[in-house]
Design a protein around this motif. Structure first.
Motif, PDB file in Angstrom:
ATOM      1  N   GLU A 122      40.757 -63.881  -1.783  1.00  9.30           N
ATOM      2  CA  GLU A 122      40.498 -63.177  -0.617  1.00  9.30           C
ATOM      3  C   GLU A 122      41.538 -63.638   0.524  1.00  9.30           C
ATOM      4  O   GLU A 122      42.092 -62.642   1.114  1.00  9.30           O
ATOM      5  CB  GLU A 122      39.081 -63.204  -0.115  1.00  9.30           C
ATOM      6  CG  GLU A 122      38.091 -62.519  -1.002  1.00  9.30           C
ATOM      7  CD  GLU A 122      36.709 -62.460  -0.207  1.00  9.30           C
ATOM      8  OE1 GLU A 122      36.443 -63.111   0.636  1.00  9.30           O
ATOM      9  OE2 GLU A 122      35.781 -62.101  -0.826  1.00  9.30           O
ATOM     10  N   TYR A 358      31.770 -68.352   6.967  1.00  8.48           N
ATOM     11  CA  TYR A 358      33.015 -68.716   6.127  1.00  8.48           C
ATOM     12  C   TYR A 358      33.598 -70.035   7.135  1.00  8.48           C
ATOM     13  O   TYR A 358      34.502 -70.967   6.228  1.00  8.48           O
ATOM     14  CB  TYR A 358      34.045 -67.633   6.294  1.00  8.48           C
ATOM     15  CG  TYR A 358      33.602 -66.527   5.589  1.00  8.48           C
ATOM     16  CD1 TYR A 358      33.835 -66.395   4.209  1.00  8.48           C
ATOM     17  CD2 TYR A 358      32.781 -65.383   6.147  1.00  8.48           C
ATOM     18  CE1 TYR A 358      33.369 -65.563   3.437  1.00  8.48           C
ATOM     19  CE2 TYR A 358      32.740 -64.222   5.240  1.00  8.48           C
ATOM     20  CZ  TYR A 358      32.706 -64.345   4.079  1.00  8.48           C
ATOM     21  OH  TYR A 358      32.457 -63.068   3.203  1.00  8.48           O
ATOM     22  N   GLU A 359      33.655 -69.845   8.193  1.00  5.93           N
ATOM     23  CA  GLU A 359      34.342 -71.311   9.054  1.00  5.93           C
ATOM     24  C   GLU A 359      32.874 -71.771   9.840  1.00  5.93           C
ATOM     25  O   GLU A 359      32.121 -71.085  10.625  1.00  5.93           O
ATOM     26  CB  GLU A 359      35.315 -70.450  10.098  1.00  5.93           C
ATOM     27  CG  GLU A 359      36.669 -70.425   9.144  1.00  5.93           C
ATOM     28  CD  GLU A 359      37.367 -69.244   9.810  1.00  5.93           C
ATOM     29  OE1 GLU A 359      37.361 -69.021  11.157  1.00  5.93           O
ATOM     30  OE2 GLU A 359      37.852 -68.488   8.891  1.00  5.93           O
ATOM     31  N   VAL A 364      27.934 -66.168   9.916  1.00  2.40           N
ATOM     32  CA  VAL A 364      27.750 -64.855   9.498  1.00  2.40           C
ATOM     33  C   VAL A 364      26.403 -64.428   9.248  1.00  2.40           C
ATOM     34  O   VAL A 364      26.201 -63.152   9.654  1.00  2.40           O
ATOM     35  CB  VAL A 364      28.956 -64.512   8.561  1.00  2.40           C
ATOM     36  CG1 VAL A 364      28.857 -62.865   7.947  1.00  2.40           C
ATOM     37  CG2 VAL A 364      30.096 -64.919   8.666  1.00  2.40           C
ATOM     38  N   GLU A 383      26.100 -52.462  11.136  1.00  4.72           N
ATOM     39  CA  GLU A 383      27.611 -52.079  11.529  1.00  4.72           C
ATOM     40  C   GLU A 383      28.629 -52.691  10.657  1.00  4.72           C
ATOM     41  O   GLU A 383      28.316 -53.701   9.914  1.00  4.72           O
ATOM     42  CB  GLU A 383      27.617 -52.717  12.732  1.00  4.72           C
ATOM     43  CG  GLU A 383      26.745 -52.089  13.975  1.00  4.72           C
ATOM     44  CD  GLU A 383      27.164 -50.900  14.380  1.00  4.72           C
ATOM     45  OE1 GLU A 383      28.333 -50.722  14.967  1.00  4.72           O
ATOM     46  OE2 GLU A 383      26.456 -49.787  14.323  1.00  4.72           O
ATOM     47  N   SER A 384      29.754 -51.948  10.718  1.00  3.79           N
ATOM     48  CA  SER A 384      30.977 -52.579   9.749  1.00  3.79           C
ATOM     49  C   SER A 384      30.920 -53.996  10.226  1.00  3.79           C
ATOM     50  O   SER A 384      30.968 -54.367  11.787  1.00  3.79           O
ATOM     51  CB  SER A 384      32.063 -51.841  10.079  1.00  3.79           C
ATOM     52  OG  SER A 384      33.177 -52.389   9.586  1.00  3.79           O
ATOM     53  N   GLY A 385      31.215 -55.171   9.471  1.00  7.33           N
ATOM     54  CA  GLY A 385      31.795 -56.391   9.800  1.00  7.33           C
ATOM     55  C   GLY A 385      30.550 -57.238  10.200  1.00  7.33           C
ATOM     56  O   GLY A 385      30.678 -58.472  10.596  1.00  7.33           O
ATOM     57  N   CYS A 386      29.189 -56.851   9.941  1.00 13.99           N
ATOM     58  CA  CYS A 386      27.731 -57.659  10.093  1.00 13.99           C
ATOM     59  C   CYS A 386      27.488 -58.384   8.979  1.00 13.99           C
ATOM     60  O   CYS A 386      26.573 -59.158   9.147  1.00 13.99           O
ATOM     61  CB  CYS A 386      26.807 -56.643  10.617  1.00 13.99           C
ATOM     62  SG  CYS A 386      26.094 -55.725   9.014  1.00 13.99           S
ATOM     63  N   GLY A 387      28.113 -58.469   7.924  1.00 13.86           N
ATOM     64  CA  GLY A 387      27.909 -59.551   7.007  1.00 13.86           C
ATOM     65  C   GLY A 387      27.307 -58.807   5.627  1.00 13.86           C
ATOM     66  O   GLY A 387      26.788 -59.698   4.863  1.00 13.86           O
ATOM     67  N   LYS A 388      27.437 -57.372   5.487  1.00 18.50           N
ATOM     68  CA  LYS A 388      26.617 -56.660   4.354  1.00 18.50           C
ATOM     69  C   LYS A 388      27.357 -57.228   3.214  1.00 18.50           C
ATOM     70  O   LYS A 388      26.564 -57.882   2.125  1.00 18.50           O
ATOM     71  CB  LYS A 388      26.668 -55.267   4.547  1.00 18.50           C
ATOM     72  CG  LYS A 388      25.729 -54.898   5.620  1.00 18.50           C
ATOM     73  CD  LYS A 388      25.982 -53.289   5.750  1.00 18.50           C
ATOM     74  CE  LYS A 388      27.221 -52.932   5.650  1.00 18.50           C
ATOM     75  NZ  LYS A 388      28.303 -53.189   6.988  1.00 18.50           N
ATOM     76  N   SER A 389      28.768 -57.069   3.169  1.00 15.66           N
ATOM     77  CA  SER A 389      29.286 -57.572   1.834  1.00 15.66           C
ATOM     78  C   SER A 389      29.144 -59.146   1.149  1.00 15.66           C
ATOM     79  O   SER A 389      28.983 -59.281   0.305  1.00 15.66           O
ATOM     80  CB  SER A 389      30.870 -57.332   1.722  1.00 15.66           C
ATOM     81  OG  SER A 389      30.915 -55.847   1.976  1.00 15.66           O
ATOM     82  N   THR A 390      29.180 -59.860   2.388  1.00 18.46           N
ATOM     83  CA  THR A 390      29.221 -61.203   2.550  1.00 18.46           C
ATOM     84  C   THR A 390      28.056 -61.717   1.781  1.00 18.46           C
ATOM     85  O   THR A 390      27.471 -62.338   0.758  1.00 18.46           O
ATOM     86  CB  THR A 390      29.207 -61.939   3.559  1.00 18.46           C
ATOM     87  OG1 THR A 390      30.401 -61.557   4.378  1.00 18.46           O
ATOM     88  CG2 THR A 390      29.178 -63.410   3.642  1.00 18.46           C
ATOM     89  N   TRP A 399      30.620 -67.057  -3.223  1.00 14.06           N
ATOM     90  CA  TRP A 399      30.617 -68.027  -2.306  1.00 14.06           C
ATOM     91  C   TRP A 399      29.442 -68.877  -2.546  1.00 14.06           C
ATOM     92  O   TRP A 399      28.395 -68.296  -2.912  1.00 14.06           O
ATOM     93  CB  TRP A 399      30.692 -67.750  -0.795  1.00 14.06           C
ATOM     94  CG  TRP A 399      31.860 -67.014  -0.518  1.00 14.06           C
ATOM     95  CD1 TRP A 399      32.311 -65.662  -0.730  1.00 14.06           C
ATOM     96  CD2 TRP A 399      33.336 -67.555  -0.161  1.00 14.06           C
ATOM     97  NE1 TRP A 399      33.634 -65.247  -0.225  1.00 14.06           N
ATOM     98  CE2 TRP A 399      34.114 -66.338   0.036  1.00 14.06           C
ATOM     99  CE3 TRP A 399      33.613 -68.762   0.185  1.00 14.06           C
ATOM    100  CZ2 TRP A 399      35.493 -66.623   0.342  1.00 14.06           C
ATOM    101  CZ3 TRP A 399      34.846 -68.841   0.679  1.00 14.06           C
ATOM    102  CH2 TRP A 399      35.772 -67.827   0.921  1.00 14.06           C
TER     103      TRP A 399
HETATM  104  N1  LIG Z   1      37.170 -64.315   3.158  1.00 13.65           N
HETATM  105  C1  LIG Z   1      36.744 -64.404   4.407  1.00 13.65           C
HETATM  106  N2  LIG Z   1      37.086 -65.440   5.096  1.00 13.65           N
HETATM  107  C2  LIG Z   1      36.684 -65.410   6.379  1.00 13.65           C
HETATM  108  N3  LIG Z   1      35.823 -64.510   6.972  1.00 13.65           N
HETATM  109  C3  LIG Z   1      35.822 -63.391   6.479  1.00 13.65           C
HETATM  110  C4  LIG Z   1      35.921 -63.396   5.177  1.00 13.65           C
HETATM  111  N4  LIG Z   1      35.271 -61.920   4.494  1.00 13.65           N
HETATM  112  C5  LIG Z   1      34.656 -61.516   5.409  1.00 13.65           C
HETATM  113  N5  LIG Z   1      34.721 -62.342   6.623  1.00 13.65           N
HETATM  114  C6  LIG Z   1      34.184 -62.252   8.019  1.00 13.65           C
HETATM  115  O1  LIG Z   1      32.871 -62.098   7.994  1.00 13.65           O
HETATM  116  C7  LIG Z   1      32.226 -61.039   8.666  1.00 13.65           C
HETATM  117  C8  LIG Z   1      31.461 -60.201   7.750  1.00 13.65           C
HETATM  118  O2  LIG Z   1      32.179 -59.485   6.820  1.00 13.65           O
HETATM  119  P1  LIG Z   1      31.609 -58.643   5.803  1.00 13.65           P
HETATM  120  O3  LIG Z   1      30.452 -59.278   5.076  1.00 13.65           O
HETATM  121  O4  LIG Z   1      32.718 -58.208   4.969  1.00 13.65           O
HETATM  122  O5  LIG Z   1      31.020 -57.386   6.568  1.00 13.65           O
HETATM  123  P2  LIG Z   1      30.505 -55.962   6.131  1.00 13.65           P
HETATM  124  O6  LIG Z   1      30.550 -55.827   4.629  1.00 13.65           O
HETATM  125  O7  LIG Z   1      29.309 -55.878   6.619  1.00 13.65           O
HETATM  126  O8  LIG Z   1      31.355 -54.836   6.931  1.00 13.65           O
HETATM  127  C9  LIG Z   1      33.320 -60.199   9.334  1.00 13.65           C
HETATM  128  O9  LIG Z   1      33.305 -60.900  10.617  1.00 13.65           O
HETATM  129  C10 LIG Z   1      34.557 -60.848   8.719  1.00 13.65           C
HETATM  130  O10 LIG Z   1      35.748 -60.762   9.177  1.00 13.65           O
END
Ligand SMILES: Nc1ncnc2c1ncn2[C@@H]1O[C@H](COP(=O)(O)OP(=O)(O)O)[C@@H](O)[C@H]1O
Ligand SMILES: [Mg+2]
Length: 566
Positions: A122, A358-359, A364, A383-390, A399
């Motif tokens: 990524e 992540y850091e 997250v 909301e977008s960026g809240c951590g759903k995909s994570t 991870w």
């Molecule tokens: N590989 C990564 N490394 C560092 N930060 C990440 C990475 N992937 C996503 N993030 C951060 O983690 C947060 C959640 O991301 P993500 O899970 O993609 O949100 P969503 O799917 O809800 O839109 C965001 O702030 C994004 O910038």
């Protein structure tokens, strides 16, 4: 943008040579063939000069000059023929090694990527990985086929000629030759590499910049035309192309100057050898025949060191490529696969107090709890960026979680065999990657031995069978590069069919409909709802409308996840 190497040149060379492994025997063979071959080529001129000495009646060097004419001519011709054969073998071995090794390296890189994927990939730009697999590996061909053996051959041949001339014609003459080899093979490359490196680096930077801009312009040509931006684009292409031409000229100029200087030095050393020979005859009583043979041997012996002095321009590029390839091969994966772990058949998922960042210091997800049973469609919104995909990536163990539990049937995800986990859980994300193969082959990556019935069944489940059947070539239709012959909605439905074909009990869907039109969204959601009894589904979306089919909904907000009251 100056590319800084992590390793020194010597370290890169050593590591690249270690990669040779069992092929090093072939390399030894190449060096022997090359060295003996070069000696044979010198034999042609040496026996030629023996002939000349005999014709002139210089009888000093009794043994060779007293040989019959037939033998002298035969040996000269024989040396030529042997040289040809050995040269062929040398080149054959070198390229055998190089291309065998490139195949091995590609394999290794793919293996490394497989373990690094998906977490580490990524952060890495896809472009740089493509560059690595294509041009970096090609560049290493230069190292294996055209660097290692020439250097060894130059050392061996120069040492051999030095000893030969020393014993046959005297050590003064031999020392002149040695000085020549050291200056041309070592000093000149060291001096010129600094200059050539600089112009080489700027040239490659301009080259990359031009290519990137040009390709980008071609990819975006429709938007350029629509916005009437041809003029500026064309001017910029012209400007970058001029800059590239300037750098090319400069680099070629530097290379030509270095080449000319080297050739001049060779001529000077040949003249010096001749002078040393004449002086040896005059002052030390060296006989004329031995002098002629020695100087002729020296005249013809600069080939291998010349080959080295032509290397530095290539070498800096090779080192940069080698460095990048070695970096990738040594990169530590973010997550190590679990081997020989527990095996499960998905029944339920229980997440407790899950936390992840992540850091460090930027969590997250915090203390996330959720539950999913069989035959349920669980929705996750936020909301977008809240951590759903994570969250979904953690469920697949792309991870490693920082804390808490992710239990499948009561077993933590860190204890489950990685292959087994992926058999049980699969994911369909925002966009489906289709290979430039037929639709059938694209489906089969989920289950290579699927029967035709299984393929069609999965496509029916994903409501894409009718569409595929309506195509003139049906399932044999080529998807095109990156699936560009199909619409986003059709691609997503094929992605869904893949997931159904794979047969995993739990399907994670990450915004599966965010790139498709509302008709396709309707078709996909209806297909999903229809499979509810057979599959368990976790559906992620930032759109509330998508959630209509969910049995229960969790909302992610500020790193925590709460179930919504029905
Ligand atoms: N590989 C990564 N490394 C560092 N930060 C990440 C990475 N992937 C996503 N993030 C951060 O983690 C947060 C959640 O991301 P993500 O899970 O993609 O949100 P969503 O799917 O809800 O839109 C965001 O702030 C994004 O910038
Ligand atoms: Mg997302």
């Amino acid at each position: 943008m100056k590319t800084k190497l992590r390793r020194s040149g010597a370290k890169i060379m050593a590591s690249l040579i270690v990669l040779l492994g069992s092929l090093s025997y072939v390399m030894v063979l190449a060096v022997i063939n090359g060295s003996v071959g070069f000696a044979a080529s010198m034999g042609v001129t040496i026996f030629g000069s023996v002939g000349v000495a005999k014709a002139l009646g210089i009888a000093g060097l009794c043994a060779p000059v007293s040989m019959p004419w037939g033998l002298i001519i035969g040996l000269a011709v024989g040396c030529g023929v042997v040289r040809g054969g050995l040269r062929y073998l040398e080149q054959y071995s070198n390229h055998y090694i190089a291309f065998k090794l490139l195949a091995v390296l590609r394999d290794k890189i793919f293996g490394a990527l497989r373990v690094l994927c998906p977490a580490k990939l990524e952060s890495k730009q896809k472009g740089s990985i493509i560059a690595m697999i294509t041009s970096d590996i090609e560049t290493l061909e230069v190292f294996y086929a055209h660097t290692v053996s020439p250097v060894c051959i130059a050392v061996l041949v120069s040492a051999a000629v030095f000893l030969f001339v020393g014993f046959v014609s005297g050590w003064y003459l031999a020392l002149v030759a040695l000085a020549g080899y050291l200056v041309i093979g070592i000093a000149v490359p060291l001096v010129s590499s600094g200059r050539l490196k600089e112009s080489g680096v700027t040239y490659r930077r301009e080259f990359a910049s031009f290519n990137a801009y040009f390709l980008d312009s071609i990819k975006g040509i429709r938007d350029i035309v629509l916005n009437g931006a041809e003029g500026e684009r064309k001017a910029e292409v012209g400007r970058r192309s001029d800059a590239l031409l300037r750098e090319t000229k400069k680099m070629k100029h530097d290379i030509a100057r270095a080449g000319a200087a080297t050739e001049l030095l060779v001529t000077l050393f040949i003249a010096a050898a001749l002078a040393a020979g004449i002086l040896s005859v005059r002052l030390n009583g060296l006989d004329l025949g031995r002098m002629i043979i020695g100087t002729v041997a020296i005249f013809g012996s600069f080939g291998p060191v010349l080959a080295i002095s032509a290397l530095p321009g290539n070498l800096t590029q090779t080192f940069a490529s080698g460095d990048r390839v070695l970096n990738l091969l040594e990169e530590k994966p973010a997550v190590l696969p679990v081997q020989n772990g527990a095996k499960i058949e998905y029944e339920n998922l229980d997440v407790k107090d899950l936390s992840f960042s992540y850091e460090k210091g930027a969590p997250v997800l915090r203390d996330v709890c959720m539950h999913a049973g069989r035959g349920e469609i669980v929705g996750i919104v936020g909301e977008s960026g809240c951590g759903k995909s994570t969250f979904l990536k953690l469920l697949l163990r792309f991870w490693e979680k920082d804390g808490g539990e992710i239990n499948y049937n009561g077993t933590d995800v860190d204890k489950i065999d990685s292959d087994n986990l992926l058999d049980n859980v699969t994911m369909v994300s925002q966009s489906t990657y289709l290979f430039d193969e037929s639709i059938e082959e694209n489906l089969r990556i989920a289950k290579p031995d699927a029967t035709r019935e299984e393929l069609e069944e999965a496509c029916k489940m994903a409501s894409v069978h009718d569409f595929i059947s309506s195509l003139p070539d049906g399932y044999a239709t080529q998807a095109g590069a990156m699936g560009d012959r199909l619409s986003a909605g059709e691609k997503q439905r094929i992605g869904l069919a893949r997931a159904f074909l794979k047969g995993s009990r739990l399907i994670l869907l990450d915004e599966p409909t965010s790139n498709v039109d509302s008709i396709n969204e309707g078709i996909i959601l209806k297909a999903l709802a229809g499979q509810k009894s057979k599959k368990s589904i976790i559906l992620v979306s930032h759109r509330e409308s998508t959630m209509a089919i969910a049995d229960r909904i969790y909302r992610v907000d500020g790193g925590v996840m709460n179930e919504e009251k029905p």
